[in-house]
Design a protein around this motif. Structure first.
Motif, PDB file in Angstrom:
ATOM      1  N   ARG A 141       0.865  -1.177   0.000  1.00  0.00           N
ATOM      2  CA  ARG A 141       0.000   0.000   0.000  1.00  0.00           C
ATOM      3  C   ARG A 141       0.910   1.237   0.000  1.00  0.00           C
ATOM      4  N   GLU A 195       1.295   5.326   0.279  1.00  0.00           N
ATOM      5  CA  GLU A 195       0.654   6.563   0.746  1.00  0.00           C
ATOM      6  C   GLU A 195       1.408   7.746   0.181  1.00  0.00           C
ATOM      7  N   SER A 198       5.937   3.902   0.542  1.00  0.00           N
ATOM      8  CA  SER A 198       5.451   2.568   0.893  1.00  0.00           C
ATOM      9  C   SER A 198       5.426   2.368   2.406  1.00  0.00           C
TER      10      SER A 198
END
Ligand code: ADP
Ligand code: ZN
Ligand code: ZN
Length: 730
Positions: free
Chosen positions: A399, A401, A405
Motif C-alpha cells: 500500500r 501513501e 510505501s
C-alpha cells in the motif's frame, strides 16, 4: 609594431585591426576599442607592422585594461574551445574573462594611476605651458621634482589635473601607469580548527604514491573510489606535495554548494596555504580579486566550479576533477564546453597530471581507463564506515501513501526513534508533476511549451519547469466541467506534506531549488542538518552530491523508475550514478547505513549492480550495449539544435542543414534525419534537432569545420540555432 589584432565579443568573426598608438600592448593584453558606435573590450591576439585594412579606416586602441596580459596558455585554451566547440574566438575569449574585465570602464574608478614625465620630452612639455597657467606649472614642477605622482596627489596640487594629464599623456609627454589595483580580500575561512591528516590506508597510500610519481608530466588518472572511500584524502595528500614544490593545484567540483565545505576542509588541513574558491555565486568584484590571486600565482589552491577551468595559473602543478561524471561540468549555453575535457587539455598543455575522481566515472572516462589510455587507481574500502546495505521495496505488493510505501514508513519511524536522520530522495520538485481530471483525462499543460504543468503546494499554483510560466490552479476541468481535479504523482512538496501528517512531531526539512532560492539559504539548511535540528530530509539532487551528514543513516529513494522509461541512452548511466551517490549519504560515520529503493522492477540489472555495489559490472555491461548499438563513447556526436516560432521555418532550416551535411560528409560520418527535440516546444518556439555521428574525434572535427561555416547561409531570419559538440543530453 603598430597594429594590434584584437578579438572582440561581437557577432562577426575577427580579429580586427587597431592602431596601437602609444599604448603599451602585448599579445594577451585586454584592451578597450571603438567598434561601430560602441566601446568594447577585446583581447589582443597578435601584433603586426601593417594591416590589409585601408589606413584611414583603422581606429585606435582607446585604453589597455590595467591587468596583466592573458598568458599564452589561456589564449590557446580559448583557441581550442573556439575550434573544438565551433565558437567564435572573440566570444570564447570573453567567456575566459571575469565579468568585471568585460567592461570598458573597468579600473577607471577603482584603479590608482601613476604619472611620470617622459625624460627626453620634459623640455618640450615645459615650454608648452602658458605663463598664466599657474596650475599646470605647479603640476609640472611636482612631476619634475618627484619620481611620479598618482592621480589623487595630482588633483590636490591642481584641480584641473585629470584633464591636463590626459592631454599630456596623449601628446606623449607623460607616462601613465597603473599604480596598483585595490587590494583583494582574502577568503580565508575563519575559525576552522586545524585538522590532522588521518593515517592513509594502504590503497590511499598507493594511489598517492603512484599519482605523485607522475608529477611533472602529463598523465591522466582515474581515481575510482566508492563514496566515502577517502578520495578527498588522496587529493589533499597530493595537494600537499604540489604545494611543497611551490606549485598550484586546480580543483574542479560540480556544485557551487559544495565549495564552502571543501574550502573549509582544505583550509583546515593547510592553514598556511592560500586557498581561493571561484564560482558563479560570487559578486563580480570579489570574483575578480580571487581570480587575480590565482593568476598572480599567489594562491596555491584554486577550487571552483566549471568556469574555474579558465583561470590562468602560472605555476600549475596538478589538476583534479572531483565527481568527474557530473553533468554540471557541461555548460549548456553559449560556449558549450565540458570542463572535464578542458581540464585534460590544460593538464596536457602544461605537462602535469590530471586526476579524475569518481565512484561512478562517466563511461567515456571509464572506457579510457580500461583501454589503458588513462592510468587507474582504485579505492575499494571505506576507511571510516561500512558500505550501506541496499534493499528494494517492490511497490506492486504494497500500500502506497502519497508515494511512500509502508516498508519505507516503518523504516523512517525506526530511524527517528533512534535519534538518527533520514533522507527521502525524490528528484522532482513541486507537489505533483501533473494535474488531471479523473472524469475525462484532461491534463494541465503549458500553453507555450509541449510540457505538462507541475502542481506546486497542493492548490496554489501551476508552474512550467521549462519556460517558468506560472498560473493559479483551476478547480474546474476546462474540458468537461468536472470539479474533482487531482495532482497525479509525487514531488518533494507532496512527500513533505505526507510525512508531516504521518510524523507530526518530527522535524522535516525540504531541500530543493524552490526552498533554497534565496542566497545563503542552502548553507543555513546544511548548518541545521549538522546541528541535528532535522529528523527527516526531503530532497532532490541537491542533497545527493558530496555532502557528509554524520547522523544520516537511512536513505529512501522514490520515483527512480522514471529513468527506466527515458528515451535518452544515458538515462541508465545517470540513474546509477545518482543512486550510488545518494546511497553514499547513508552511514558516513560510525553508524551503519541503509538504503531503500522503491521500484516496480526490483529485478532490473541496474538495481542488481547497485545492490552489489558493483560499478565495474554495471559499466562493462553498459559499454557492451553502447558498442553494439553504436553510441558514445564508441562514436562521437554533435547535435544541431534549431528553434523558431513557426514550425515550418525550423524544419526547412534543419532540412537545409542536413542537405549541406550530406554534401560535406565522408563515410566516417553518419547523418540522421531531423527530428523534434524531446521537448518539442518551449516558450512558444518549436524545437528540432539533427544528430551527427562520427567514428573518430578527428573526423568529427574535420566534418564540423567544413559544415559549421555553412550553417548561417540562407537561414530563415526567425530561426535560432546552436551546435552542441559532445552533447550530454539529447
Ligand atoms: P570521498 O571523497 O571518497 O567521499 P572522503 O575523503 O571524504 O571520501 O572520506 C570519507 C570519510 O572518511 C571522511 O570522514 C574522512 O575523514 C574519512 N577518512 C578518509 N580517509 C581516512 C583514513 N585513511 N583513515 C580514517 N578516516 C579516513
Ligand atoms: Zn475533465
Ligand atoms: Zn512552459
Amino acid at each position: 609594431m603598430t597594429i594590434a589584432c584584437v578579438e572582440l565579443d561581437v557577432p562577426i568573426a575577427g580579429p580586427f585591426d587597431y592602431e596601437i598608438g602609444l599604448a603599451d600592448v602585448f599579445v594577451g593584453s585586454i584592451v578597450v576599442v571603438p567598434f561601430g558606435r560602441r566601446r568594447v573590450v577585446g583581447v589582443v591576439v597578435g601584433l603586426a607592422d601593417s594591416s590589409v585594412v585601408e589606413k584611414s579606416r583603422i581606429r585606435k586602441i582607446e585604453r589597455v585594461l590595467p591587468v596583466e596580459p592573458l598568458p599564452a596558455l589561456t589564449l590557446s585554451l580559448a583557441a581550442f574551445c573556439a575550434d573544438y566547440y565551433r565558437h567564435r574566438l572573440g566570444q570564447a575569449l570573453s567567456v575566459v574573462l571575469p565579468t568585471k574585465l568585460r567592461k570598458p570602464d573597468f579600473g577607471i574608478r577603482t584603479l590608482l594611476w601613476g604619472y611620470a614625465l617622459v625624460a627626453n620630452r620634459a623640455a618640450e612639455l615645459e615650454t608648452s605651458i602658458p605663463s598664466r597657467a599657474k596650475g599646470q606649472q605647479r603640476l609640472y614642477q611636482a612631476l619634475a621634482n618627484q619620481a611620479g605622482l598618482d592621480a589623487v596627489q595630482a588633483r590636490v596640487i591642481f584641480k584641473g589635473a585629470p584633464r591636463v594629464l590626459r592631454d599630456w599623456t596623449d601628446r606623449g609627454w607623460v607616462d601613465k601607469q597603473a599604480a596598483g589595483l585595490k587590494q583583494s580580500v582574502a577568503d580565508k575561512v575563519q575559525g576552522e580548527p586545524p585538522t590532522l591528516a588521518p593515517t592513509l590506508t594502504e590503497e590511499q597510500h598507493q594511489a598517492v604514491d603512484r599519482i605523485g610519481a607522475t608529477l611533472g608530466r602529463y598523465v591522466p588518472w582515474v581515481l575510482l573510489g566508492v563514496t566515502g572511500s577517502g578520495k578527498t584524502e588522496v587529493y589533499l595528500s597530493l595537494i600537499e606535495r604540489v604545494a611543497a614544490e611551490g606549485l598550484q593545484t586546480l580543483v574542479l567540483v560540480p556544485e557551487i554548494n559544495l565549495t564552502p565545505q571543501l574550502v573549509a576542509r582544505v583550509q583546515g588541513r593547510f592553514p598556511h596555504l592560500d586557498v581561493v574558491s571561484l564560482h558563479s555565486g560570487l559578486a563580480e568584484g570579489e570574483r575578480l580579486a580571487r581570480w587575480e590571486r590565482a593568476r598572480s600565482g599567489q594562491a596555491e589552491i584554486v577550487l571552483g566550479t566549471r568556469l574555474a577551468v579558465f583561470t590562468p595559473l602560472p605555476k600549475l602543478g596538478l589538476v583534479i576533477v572531483d565527481e568527474e561524471h557530473d553533468s554540471s561540468f557541461k555548460q549548456n549555453e553559449g560556449l558549450r564546453y565540458h570542463a572535464r575535457d578542458l581540464a585534460i587539455f590544460v593538464a596536457n598543455s602544461v605537462g602535469v597530471p590530471v586526476v579524475l575522481g569518481s565512484a561512478t566515472p562517466s563511461l567515456e572516462t571509464y572506457s579510457n581507463a580500461i583501454e589503458g589510455r588513462y592510468q587507474r587507481a582504485d579505492l575499494s574500502v571505506r576507511p571510516a564506515a561500512k558500505a550501506p546495505s541496499v534493499r528494494f521495496v517492490d511497490t506492486r505488493g504494497e500500500r502506497i501513501e502519497h508515494g511512500v510505501s509502508q516498508t519505507a514508513l516503518t523504516a523512517i519511524a525506526r530511524c527517528i526513534e533512534h535519534g538518527e536522520q533520514c533522507l527521502v530522495y525524490i528528484n522532482r520538485r513541486g507537489f505533483a508533476p501533473v494535474l488531471v481530471c479523473h472524469a475525462c483525462g484532461w491534463m494541465a499543460e503549458c500553453r507555450r511549451c509541449s510540457a505538462r504543468l507541475t502542481l506546486h503546494s497542493r492548490s496554489a499554483s501551476l508552474k512550467c519547469h521549462y519556460c517558468g510560466h506560472e498560473e493559479s490552479v483551476t478547480h474546474t476541468c476546462p474540458e468537461c466541467g468536472n470539479q474533482d481535479l487531482r495532482g497525479l504523482g509525487q514531488g518533494t512538496q507532496r512527500v513533505e506534506e505526507a510525512l508531516c501528517s504521518r510524523f507530526p512531531s518530527a522535524r522535516i526539512l525540504r531541500v530543493d531549488s524552490d526552498s533554497t532560492r534565496r542566497r545563503g539559504s542552502f548553507a543555513a539548511m546544511r548548518e541545521r542538518i549538522h546541528l541535528e535540528k532535522v529528523d527527516i530530509l526531503v530532497g532532490t539532487q541537491m542533497l545527493a552530491k558530496g555532502h557528509d551528514f554524520p547522523k544520516l543513516t537511512l536513505v529512501v529513494v522514490l520515483g527512480a523508475d522514471h529513468a527506466l522509461y527515458s528515451s535518452d541512452f544515458r538515462a541508465g548511466e545517470r540513474l546509477f550514478q545518482q543512486l550510488m551517490q545518494v546511497s553514499g549519504r547513508a552511514g558516513r560515520a560510525d553508524l551503519p547505513g541503509h538504503v531503500l529503493v522503491q521500484t516496480e522492477f526490483p529485478q532490473h540489472p541496474i538495481y542488481a549492480s547497485l545492490a552489489g555495489n558493483d560499478f565495474a559490472a554495471f559499466a562493462d555491461s553498459l559499454l557492451k550495449e553502447r558498442r553494439s548499438a553504436g553510441f558514445p563513447p564508441y562514436v562521437f556526436q554533435a547535435i544541431l539544435r534549431a528553434e523558431a516560432h513557426r514550425e515550418s521555418d525550423m524544419w526547412s532550416y534543419l532540412k537545409g542543414a542536413a542537405h549541406k551535411a550530406s554534401g560535406t560528409a565522408d563515410n566516417s560520418i553518419t547523418l540522421y534525419d531531423p527530428v523534434p527535440s524531446p521537448v518539442s516546444r518551449i516558450a512558444g518556439r518549436f524545437r528540432g534537432q539533427l544528430l551527427i555521428q562520427a567514428s573518430s574525434r578527428p573526423s568529427l572535427r574535420r566534418f564540423l569545420s567544413r559544415w559549421h561555416p555553412l550553417l548561417e547561409e540562407d537561414r530563415p531570419g526567425a530561426v535560432r540555432w546552436v551546435l552542441d559538440v559532445d552533447p550530454v543530453e539529447l
